[in-house]
Design a protein around this motif. Structure first.
Motif, PDB file in Angstrom:
ATOM      1  N   SER A 290       0.824  -1.224   0.000  1.00  0.00           N
ATOM      2  CA  SER A 290       0.000   0.000   0.000  1.00  0.00           C
ATOM      3  C   SER A 290       0.854   1.269   0.000  1.00  0.00           C
ATOM      4  N   ALA A 291       2.180   1.100   0.148  1.00  0.00           N
ATOM      5  CA  ALA A 291       3.054   2.279   0.228  1.00  0.00           C
ATOM      6  C   ALA A 291       3.578   2.727  -1.137  1.00  0.00           C
ATOM      7  N   ILE A 292       3.167   2.032  -2.206  1.00  0.00           N
ATOM      8  CA  ILE A 292       3.737   2.399  -3.513  1.00  0.00           C
ATOM      9  C   ILE A 292       2.829   3.313  -4.342  1.00  0.00           C
ATOM     10  N   ASN A 293       1.857   3.911  -3.682  1.00  0.00           N
ATOM     11  CA  ASN A 293       1.069   4.923  -4.412  1.00  0.00           C
ATOM     12  C   ASN A 293       1.965   6.104  -4.761  1.00  0.00           C
ATOM     13  N   VAL A 294       1.591   6.797  -5.822  1.00  0.00           N
ATOM     14  CA  VAL A 294       2.460   7.886  -6.277  1.00  0.00           C
ATOM     15  C   VAL A 294       1.831   9.259  -6.057  1.00  0.00           C
ATOM     16  N   GLY A 295       2.701  10.280  -6.046  1.00  0.00           N
ATOM     17  CA  GLY A 295       2.251  11.663  -5.897  1.00  0.00           C
ATOM     18  C   GLY A 295       2.014  12.317  -7.247  1.00  0.00           C
ATOM     19  N   ASP A 296       1.802  13.625  -7.233  1.00  0.00           N
ATOM     20  CA  ASP A 296       1.444  14.363  -8.446  1.00  0.00           C
ATOM     21  C   ASP A 296       2.476  14.263  -9.563  1.00  0.00           C
ATOM     22  N   GLU A 297       3.747  14.103  -9.195  1.00  0.00           N
ATOM     23  CA  GLU A 297       4.793  14.083 -10.226  1.00  0.00           C
ATOM     24  C   GLU A 297       5.288  12.676 -10.515  1.00  0.00           C
ATOM     25  N   GLY A 298       4.523  11.674 -10.073  1.00  0.00           N
ATOM     26  CA  GLY A 298       4.839  10.296 -10.431  1.00  0.00           C
ATOM     27  C   GLY A 298       5.806   9.605  -9.495  1.00  0.00           C
ATOM     28  N   GLY A 299       6.396  10.346  -8.556  1.00  0.00           N
ATOM     29  CA  GLY A 299       7.294   9.709  -7.591  1.00  0.00           C
ATOM     30  C   GLY A 299       6.473   8.997  -6.527  1.00  0.00           C
ATOM     31  N   PHE A 300       7.098   8.020  -5.867  1.00  0.00           N
ATOM     32  CA  PHE A 300       6.386   7.313  -4.799  1.00  0.00           C
ATOM     33  C   PHE A 300       6.167   8.258  -3.613  1.00  0.00           C
ATOM     34  N   ALA A 301       5.115   7.955  -2.866  1.00  0.00           N
ATOM     35  CA  ALA A 301       4.790   8.805  -1.716  1.00  0.00           C
ATOM     36  C   ALA A 301       4.601   7.919  -0.488  1.00  0.00           C
ATOM     37  N   PRO A 302       5.664   7.191  -0.096  1.00  0.00           N
ATOM     38  CA  PRO A 302       5.529   6.269   1.042  1.00  0.00           C
ATOM     39  C   PRO A 302       5.279   7.029   2.345  1.00  0.00           C
ATOM     40  N   PRO A 303       4.793   6.316   3.353  1.00  0.00           N
ATOM     41  CA  PRO A 303       4.406   6.996   4.612  1.00  0.00           C
ATOM     42  C   PRO A 303       5.625   7.328   5.475  1.00  0.00           C
ATOM     43  N   LEU A 304       6.450   8.248   4.981  1.00  0.00           N
ATOM     44  CA  LEU A 304       7.662   8.627   5.706  1.00  0.00           C
ATOM     45  C   LEU A 304       7.439   9.973   6.386  1.00  0.00           C
ATOM     46  N   LYS A 305       8.290  10.237   7.386  1.00  0.00           N
ATOM     47  CA  LYS A 305       8.197  11.515   8.098  1.00  0.00           C
ATOM     48  C   LYS A 305       9.450  12.354   7.926  1.00  0.00           C
ATOM     49  N   LYS A 306      10.601  11.670   7.779  1.00  0.00           N
ATOM     50  CA  LYS A 306      11.862  12.406   7.770  1.00  0.00           C
ATOM     51  C   LYS A 306      12.579  12.301   6.430  1.00  0.00           C
ATOM     52  N   ALA A 307      13.246  13.388   6.064  1.00  0.00           N
ATOM     53  CA  ALA A 307      13.997  13.407   4.809  1.00  0.00           C
ATOM     54  C   ALA A 307      15.043  12.289   4.778  1.00  0.00           C
ATOM     55  N   GLU A 308      15.664  12.031   5.938  1.00  0.00           N
ATOM     56  CA  GLU A 308      16.699  10.987   5.993  1.00  0.00           C
ATOM     57  C   GLU A 308      16.153   9.625   5.575  1.00  0.00           C
ATOM     58  N   GLU A 309      14.908   9.351   5.964  1.00  0.00           N
ATOM     59  CA  GLU A 309      14.317   8.055   5.586  1.00  0.00           C
ATOM     60  C   GLU A 309      14.180   7.985   4.060  1.00  0.00           C
ATOM     61  N   ALA A 310      13.757   9.079   3.457  1.00  0.00           N
ATOM     62  CA  ALA A 310      13.594   9.105   1.998  1.00  0.00           C
ATOM     63  C   ALA A 310      14.963   8.977   1.309  1.00  0.00           C
ATOM     64  N   LEU A 311      15.949   9.687   1.837  1.00  0.00           N
ATOM     65  CA  LEU A 311      17.279   9.655   1.226  1.00  0.00           C
ATOM     66  C   LEU A 311      17.918   8.279   1.391  1.00  0.00           C
ATOM     67  N   ASP A 312      17.689   7.633   2.553  1.00  0.00           N
ATOM     68  CA  ASP A 312      18.210   6.268   2.740  1.00  0.00           C
ATOM     69  C   ASP A 312      17.577   5.309   1.737  1.00  0.00           C
ATOM     70  N   LEU A 313      16.274   5.469   1.520  1.00  0.00           N
ATOM     71  CA  LEU A 313      15.586   4.622   0.539  1.00  0.00           C
ATOM     72  C   LEU A 313      16.189   4.804  -0.852  1.00  0.00           C
ATOM     73  N   LEU A 314      16.446   6.076  -1.200  1.00  0.00           N
ATOM     74  CA  LEU A 314      17.042   6.355  -2.520  1.00  0.00           C
ATOM     75  C   LEU A 314      18.421   5.707  -2.628  1.00  0.00           C
ATOM     76  N   MET A 315      19.243   5.897  -1.593  1.00  0.00           N
ATOM     77  CA  MET A 315      20.610   5.380  -1.642  1.00  0.00           C
ATOM     78  C   MET A 315      20.626   3.856  -1.754  1.00  0.00           C
ATOM     79  N   GLU A 316      19.747   3.224  -0.972  1.00  0.00           N
ATOM     80  CA  GLU A 316      19.692   1.755  -1.026  1.00  0.00           C
ATOM     81  C   GLU A 316      19.277   1.272  -2.424  1.00  0.00           C
ATOM     82  N   SER A 317      18.313   1.981  -3.020  1.00  0.00           N
ATOM     83  CA  SER A 317      17.818   1.560  -4.342  1.00  0.00           C
ATOM     84  C   SER A 317      18.866   1.803  -5.428  1.00  0.00           C
TER      85      SER A 317
END
Ligand SMILES: C=C(OP(=O)(O)O)C(=O)O
Ligand SMILES: [Mg+2]
Length: 428
Positions: free
Chosen positions: A206-233
């Motif tokens: 359920s976390a792979i829904n996308v936002g207005d610009e097509g990027g994923f919009a997972p239920p994150l709160k902090k920028a670090e979590e998003a950046l860690d996800l990017l780095m891992e991918s």
């Protein structure tokens, strides 16, 4: 040949209508037809995190237009702009743009609507290019337009573009290690797919829904979590050496009465600067857009001085030469985000780009969060040899339309140059 001896370029007809954008909101489309059967069609995009100083679009969401904003823009084109423009040589771009500016007569194009004016401005350019039988990027830029831009791909969405709690609006990847734009788009798409799998593993389907610009919009709160996800991918996809990161903070959206409300904290300008510094130390971030709110030229000057990366003014400059001049004087930011609908005519947008270049600022041509199948910005990025384009995730048709247009242009050019690691100055 002199303009007046070639009647083929004369504007014969102009048709305006209301269509819809990628958010399902109404927007303006214009078709221009020349005597020589040249045809140009343009559709105007629309922002969500708009800058206060942007030219005004007549939108239905504005109560004062009685729910008739876009239809009013269409009406203005038909009754006020069209009678002045028909019969003009479509190559007289600047003159046509300035006729519309004068017909409007307001500083922010609020009488006729920036969306009415821009639709005509872009459609005129396209009709002239088509009449001349040259592609738009070549018509606008000439024979020496050959730099293919690095895509800034927004693959995690936050802020006003998503239904999650991320305060920072855009988490972007830039495939600078590719050798062509085609390869860059492929690399970006591979990382996008890997990110999807990484999100499913960590947060569920359920976390792979996308936002207005097509990027994923997972239920994150902090920028670090998003950046860690990017780095891992990026690592999992095998592109650690090819990709760097960029942010659009859209900080006006989390600024109130002198403070920045981010990740549950209330930060001063100085504290927010330290927050960015730490992010830049930990992650390969090479570009930050709108790190401070739209009136904070001083904050922009501070961060430009203290961080050796690209600092981009979007809501700060709103593609407006007067705002950009102020920024240049104050050494605020070192890059201009160029959005044609922020200013409302092609001529004025190109003026802003040239002012930026002449003062050592880089330029990034950009989409809006509300987009359409119109691909003008892909051509514009190549025409101006900007070296950078921001047009969302490599998913959703309205974003993909621009990437596919870049692939076509690169193929057609034959000898081109992908800006790559020199994205800030492709001629360096
Ligand atoms: C593209 C952006 O979003 P919007 O179109 O909502 O202003 C942006 O802020 O850069
Ligand atoms: Mg922005």
């Amino acid at each position: 040949m002199l303009n007046h001896i070639d009647e083929r370029f004369e504007i014969k007809d102009l048709i305006a209508r209301e269509v819809i954008d990628s958010r399902g909101n109404p927007t303006v489309e214009v078709e221009v037809i020349t005597k020589g059967k040249g045809y140009g069609r343009a559709i105007v995009p629309s922002g969500a995190s708009t800058g206060t100083h942007e030219a005004l679009e007549l939108r239905d969401k504005e109560k004062r237009f009685g729910g008739k904003g876009v239809l009013l823009a269409v009406e203005n084109i038909n009754s006020i702009i069209k009678p002045e423009i028909v019969g003009y040589d479509s190559r007289m771009q600047r003159e046509i743009d300035y006729i519309m500016i004068e017909l409007d007569g307001t500083p922010n194009k609020s009488k006729l609507g920036a969306n009415a004016i821009l639709a005509v401005s872009l459609a005129v350019a396209k009709a002239a290019a088509d009449t001349a039988k040259v592609p738009l990027y070549k018509y606008l830029g000439g024979a020496n337009s050959y730099v293919m831009p690095v895509p800034m791909m927004n693959i995690i969405n936050g802020g006003k573009h998503a239904g999650n709690d991320l305060d920072i609006q855009e988490f972007m990847i830039m495939p600078i290690g590719a050798s062509t734009v085609r390869e860059a788009i492929r690399i970006g798409s591979e990382v996008y797919h890997t990110l999807k799998n990484t999100i499913i593993e960590k947060y569920g389907k359920s976390a792979i829904n996308v936002g207005d610009e097509g990027g994923f919009a997972p239920p994150l709160k902090k920028a670090e979590e998003a950046l860690d996800l990017l780095m891992e991918s990026i690592k999992r996809a095998g592109y650690e050496d090819e990709i760097v990161l960029a942010l659009d903070c859209a900080a006006s959206e989390f600024y109130r009465d002198g403070y920045y409300y981010i990740e549950g904290k209330k930060l001063s300008r100085e504290e927010l600067l330290n927050y960015y510094k730490e992010l830049v130390e930990r992650y390969p971030i090479v570009s930050i857009e709108d790190p401070f709110h739209e009136e904070d030229f001083e904050g922009f000057s501070m961060i430009t001085k203290e961080l050796d990366i690209q600092i981009v003014g979007d809501d700060l400059f709103v593609t407006n030469v007067e705002r950009l001049k102020e920024g240049i004087k104050k050494k605020a930011a070192n890059a201009l985000l160029l959005k044609v609908n922020q200013i409302g005519t092609l001529s004025e947008a190109i003026d802003a780009a040239n002012l930026a270049f002449r003062n050592g600022y880089s330029v990034i041509v950009s989409h809006r969060s509300g987009e359409t199948e119109d691909t003008t910005i892909a051509d514009l990025a190549v025409a101006l040899n900007t070296g950078q384009i921001k047009t969302g995730a490599p998913a959703r048709g309205e974003r993909v339309a621009k990437y596919n247009q870049l692939i076509r242009i690169e193929e057609e050019l034959g000898l081109s140059k992908y800006a790559g690691r020199n994205f800030r100055n492709p001629f360096f």
